[in-house]
Design a protein around this motif. Structure first.
Motif, PDB file in Angstrom:
ATOM      1  N   TYR B  13       0.872  -1.182   0.000  1.00 19.61           N
ATOM      2  CA  TYR B  13       0.000   0.000   0.000  1.00 19.61           C
ATOM      3  C   TYR B  13       0.902   1.221   0.000  1.00 19.61           C
ATOM      4  O   TYR B  13       1.575   1.489   0.996  1.00 19.61           O
ATOM      5  N   ALA B  18       2.492  -4.561   3.287  1.00 22.65           N
ATOM      6  CA  ALA B  18       1.590  -5.310   4.164  1.00 22.65           C
ATOM      7  C   ALA B  18       1.912  -6.802   4.112  1.00 22.65           C
ATOM      8  O   ALA B  18       1.862  -7.488   5.129  1.00 22.65           O
ATOM      9  N   GLY B  39      -1.488  -5.789  12.589  1.00 24.13           N
ATOM     10  CA  GLY B  39      -0.691  -5.224  11.507  1.00 24.13           C
ATOM     11  C   GLY B  39       0.256  -6.219  10.860  1.00 24.13           C
ATOM     12  O   GLY B  39       1.074  -5.844  10.029  1.00 24.13           O
ATOM     13  N   ALA B  40       0.129  -7.490  11.220  1.00 28.41           N
ATOM     14  CA  ALA B  40       1.031  -8.502  10.668  1.00 28.41           C
ATOM     15  C   ALA B  40       0.716  -8.788   9.205  1.00 28.41           C
ATOM     16  O   ALA B  40       1.577  -9.210   8.445  1.00 28.41           O
ATOM     17  N   GLY B  41      -0.530  -8.544   8.814  1.00 25.53           N
ATOM     18  CA  GLY B  41      -0.935  -8.813   7.439  1.00 25.53           C
ATOM     19  C   GLY B  41      -1.970  -9.915   7.344  1.00 25.53           C
ATOM     20  O   GLY B  41      -2.240 -10.431   6.254  1.00 25.53           O
ATOM     21  N   LYS B  42      -2.594 -10.265   8.452  1.00 18.61           N
ATOM     22  CA  LYS B  42      -3.606 -11.327   8.447  1.00 18.61           C
ATOM     23  C   LYS B  42      -4.817 -10.938   7.610  1.00 18.61           C
ATOM     24  O   LYS B  42      -5.225 -11.670   6.704  1.00 18.61           O
ATOM     25  N   SER B  43      -5.357  -9.769   7.906  1.00 17.54           N
ATOM     26  CA  SER B  43      -6.551  -9.342   7.170  1.00 17.54           C
ATOM     27  C   SER B  43      -6.250  -9.163   5.688  1.00 17.54           C
ATOM     28  O   SER B  43      -7.072  -9.504   4.832  1.00 17.54           O
ATOM     29  N   THR B  44      -5.088  -8.625   5.397  1.00 19.91           N
ATOM     30  CA  THR B  44      -4.709  -8.425   3.999  1.00 19.91           C
ATOM     31  C   THR B  44      -4.696  -9.770   3.265  1.00 19.91           C
ATOM     32  O   THR B  44      -5.216  -9.876   2.151  1.00 19.91           O
TER      33      THR B  44
END
Ligand SMILES: Nc1ncnc2c1ncn2[C@@H]1O[C@H](COP(=O)(O)OP(=O)(O)O)[C@@H](O)[C@H]1O
Ligand SMILES: [Mg+2]
Lengths: 352, 317
Positions: B13, B18, B39-44
């Motif tokens: 981003y 991410a 903020g680890a990138g799980k949702s991404t």
């Protein structure tokens, strides 16, 4: 104090908002400055006559070389539509005779609904022109009428424009708000993980807004008719058709703005920066023909201009589909182009 | 064939990376967990796998379809419980479920029976005609899960499904996820809770700063720590001995000192026979008082700390 400062800081960090804040007052000043002085000037105003008084017809043909004499009121409508003339003056039978005898005579003037202010000027110039004829104290008075003979009111000019404006603005804002809300609540993701294409989401949302806007427009229309007795000469069906097309023509714009700006405040400000000038330049409050040339050019890019124009023709002049086909085609073109851009922009924006 | 294949996924981003090359596979019928801090990138990762976001590079296939090239096919196979509850709050539970069933082309008659079954399963049947806005967070989440499986997806993605829920609802939702899995649904869930990953998942991918740092069954992950010779000892000490702890860190054999509470630290040691005795001696040398000391079985938390050098909760060293 701290809160106020923080609020201001928050606001000024939003560049779009600041831009809009400076732009809007500037715009207001320009508009009022340019248009109001024009209202007083009589200038060179074109008019035509429908003559039921042969004596006067002969007289005027003699006096004025290229005078336009029309056969009938229907003819007059045609001419008004083509905007070549600002007003049609109806000369009643025995007008000249009456004038010469020093009687009080009434001139009926059909103003062009696009520019009723000019018809006032017409009245004055006619009065000045006719005055030397009246030997005694005969007076020429003016009456503004609609083509069907009923009284023309300034509100007749305003109402169609206002209906057009409210319809367009409320739909654009409503649609933008609906999309933003769904995005923030997360339900938009819910729609997009189903096998529903983004275009279907957009079209669905548009349809809901159009429906809502038609209800709203109907209320305004009813209010205008029953409370303010505006004239509705044309068919109500045509009014609705035009409203739907008109609203469609601008909705895509709202989607493009909300999709390309993820921050709701910026989106609203940018939208305002566009719709605000549109309100003033599209001939809703001030006749376009009275604006300076460059503003007339700007007016051409706003779909509201065409919708207001078409509604005015339908509601005041009571014309048929044929006469507004130009406005209609332009609006359809707007609608297709805007929606055509909006769908991919929206689809892309939802994927970041 | 794996149900999900993720290859070298990257997502950038603007200036934030991410995801920085994520690779993993999920087998059919598995419960797979992505465990990592905020903020680890799980949702991404979830958003890419559910076709809501395009990856910057790399590829991902779900149920055999590429998420970029064939999003529509993927969408037919998947269900999503996102971070935000996907329900319209002015509609009733029933109206919501019916609406989403129709979006998935579930015939109305079939939808009605599925809605009834689903709502009864999560004990929300009596609430079917109440607007969602009147529900508590836990009630919303229960209906939300019914929504996510209304079209009987092959893969169900759940992004922190128990976040912000009370313990009782949390337990019920976990049971429900297990039950769905037993009926054959492949499940991918994210969490920042160690125990949730341990309780639910067959395999866990530990994700930090956009990278998968370890991926295995929870048992194997823990064994990995032990076999590498790491011993973990919990130490309860009086408040405010920071200075001494700093010194402790610098002593030989001590690899990490992690504050887990006001007065409790976990000390990671390696290459040593009797860790407890060694630590007692070391601490006494520093003039620290010890309230309690005990050797620990490694938890996933320790695995995480060992791998990333920081705690999952807040990234404190
Ligand atoms: N839409 C976005 N725009 C910019 N940065 C984002 C966006 N979504 C996520 N990020 C950033 O990507 C990183 C990973 O976020 P996320 O996947 O939400 O983490 P998690 O779910 O593990 O908490 C974070 O640093 C976050 O700030
Ligand atoms: Mg998240």
């Amino acid at each position: 104090m701290n809160i106020a400062f923080n609020d201001l800081k928050y606001f000024f960090r939003n560049r779009v908002a600041v831009f809009a804040m400076i732009l809007m007052p500037l715009f207001m000043m320009l508009m009022t400055g340019y248009i109001f002085p024009k209202l007083q000037s009589t200038g060179d105003i074109k008019m035509a006559f429908v003559c039921y008084d042969e004596a006067f017809e002969r007289f005027i043909k003699d006096k004025v070389k290229d005078v336009i004499i029309l056969e009938s009121i229907d003819d007059a409508k045609e001419w008004l539509l083509r905007k070549e003339i600002k007003a049609v003056v109806v000369i009643p039978e025995g007008f000249l005779k009456g004038l010469l005898r020093g009687e009080n005579v009434v001139l009926k003037v059909i103003p062009n609904p696009n520019d009723p202010q000019s018809s006032m000027a017409v009245s004055h110039s006619i009065a000045g022109f006719a005055f030397p004829l009246s030997k005694s104290r005969g007076k020429v008075s003016m009456k503004l009428i609609n083509p069907d003979g009923s009284d023309f009111k300034y509100y007749d000019f305003m109402a169609p424009g206002i209906i057009a404006m409210v319809a367009i603005m409320s739909v654009v804002n409503g649609l933008a708000a609906a999309i933003t809300r769904e995005r923030e609540r997360g339900t938009l993701d819910g729609l997009l993980v189903t096998p529903t294409p983004a275009s279907a989401v957009i079209v669905g949302k548009m349809s809901a807004q159009i429906f809502r806007s038609l209800i709203q427009s109907s209320l305004i229309l009813l209010l205008a008719i029953f409370l303010f007795h505006i004239s509705l000469q044309g068919s109500i069906f045509m009014v609705y058709i035009m409203l739907i097309i008109g609203v469609f023509s601008f909705m895509g714009f709202g989607i493009i703005i909300t999709s390309s700006l993820s921050d709701q405040e910026s989106a609203q400000m940018l939208m305002g920066a566009f719709t605000f000038p549109m309100m003033f330049l599209s001939g809703v409050f001030f006749p376009i023909s009275q604006m300076p040339a460059f503003m007339q050019k700007i007016a051409k890019v706003f779909p509201l201009t065409y919708l207001a124009d078409a509604l005015r023709k339908i509601m005041v002049l009571g014309v048929s589909m044929k006469s507004v086909i130009n406005d209609m085609l332009i609006l359809v073109a707007f609608a297709l182009v805007m929606t055509g851009i909006a769908i991919p922009v929206f689809a892309k924006a939802t994927k970041t | 064939m794996a149900m999900i294949e993720v290859r070298d996924l990257r997502k950038v981003y603007k200036d934030i990376v991410a995801l920085d090359g994520v690779t993993f596979e999920v087998e059919k019928g598995e419960i797979f967990g992505l465990l990592g801090p905020n903020g680890a990138g799980k949702s991404t990762t979830i958003r890419i796998l559910t076709t809501l976001t395009l990856p910057t590079s790399g590829s991902a296939r779900v149920a055999g379809y590429d998420v970029v090239k064939h999003p529509m096919e993927v969408r037919r196979k998947i269900g999503l419980v996102a971070e935000k509850v996907i329900l319209y709050d002015r509609l009733t539970a029933w109206e919501n479920l019916m609406f989403f069933a129709r979006l998935h082309d579930v015939p109305d008659k079939e939808a009605r029976s599925r809605i009834e079954e689903g709502l009864k399963m999560v004990d929300m049947w009596e609430w079917r005609n109440v607007r969602v806005q009147k529900f508590s967070t836990g009630m919303k989440q229960r209906v939300n899960i019914v929504r996510s499986i209304i079209h009987r997806p092959e893969v169900l993605f759940l992004d922190e499904p128990t976040l912000g829920l009370d313990p009782q609802t949390t337990r019920r939702i976990r049971e429900f996820v297990k039950e769905l899995n037993e009926r054959g649904t492949t499940i991918v869930l994210t969490t920042h809770l160690m125990n949730e990953a341990e309780l639910l998942c067959d395999r866990v991918g530990i994700i930090d700063k956009g990278c998968i740092v370890a991926l295995d069954t929870t048992a194997k992950l823990k064994r990995m720590i032990k076999s590498s010779g790491v011993e973990i000892v919990a130490l309860e000490i009086p408040n405010g001995s920071w200075q001494a702890l700093e010194e402790l860190k610098r002593m030989p054999h001590i690899s990490k000192v992690v504050m887990v509470d006001q007065d409790e630290v976990h000390v990671h040691m390696d290459g040593i026979e009797d860790a407890v005795t060694y630590l007692v001696n070391a601490v006494q040398k520093l003039g620290l008082k010890i309230r309690t000391i005990k050797s620990l079985e490694p938890t996933l938390e320790d695995v995480f700390i060992e791998l990333t050098g920081h705690s999952i909760r807040n990234g404190v060293k």
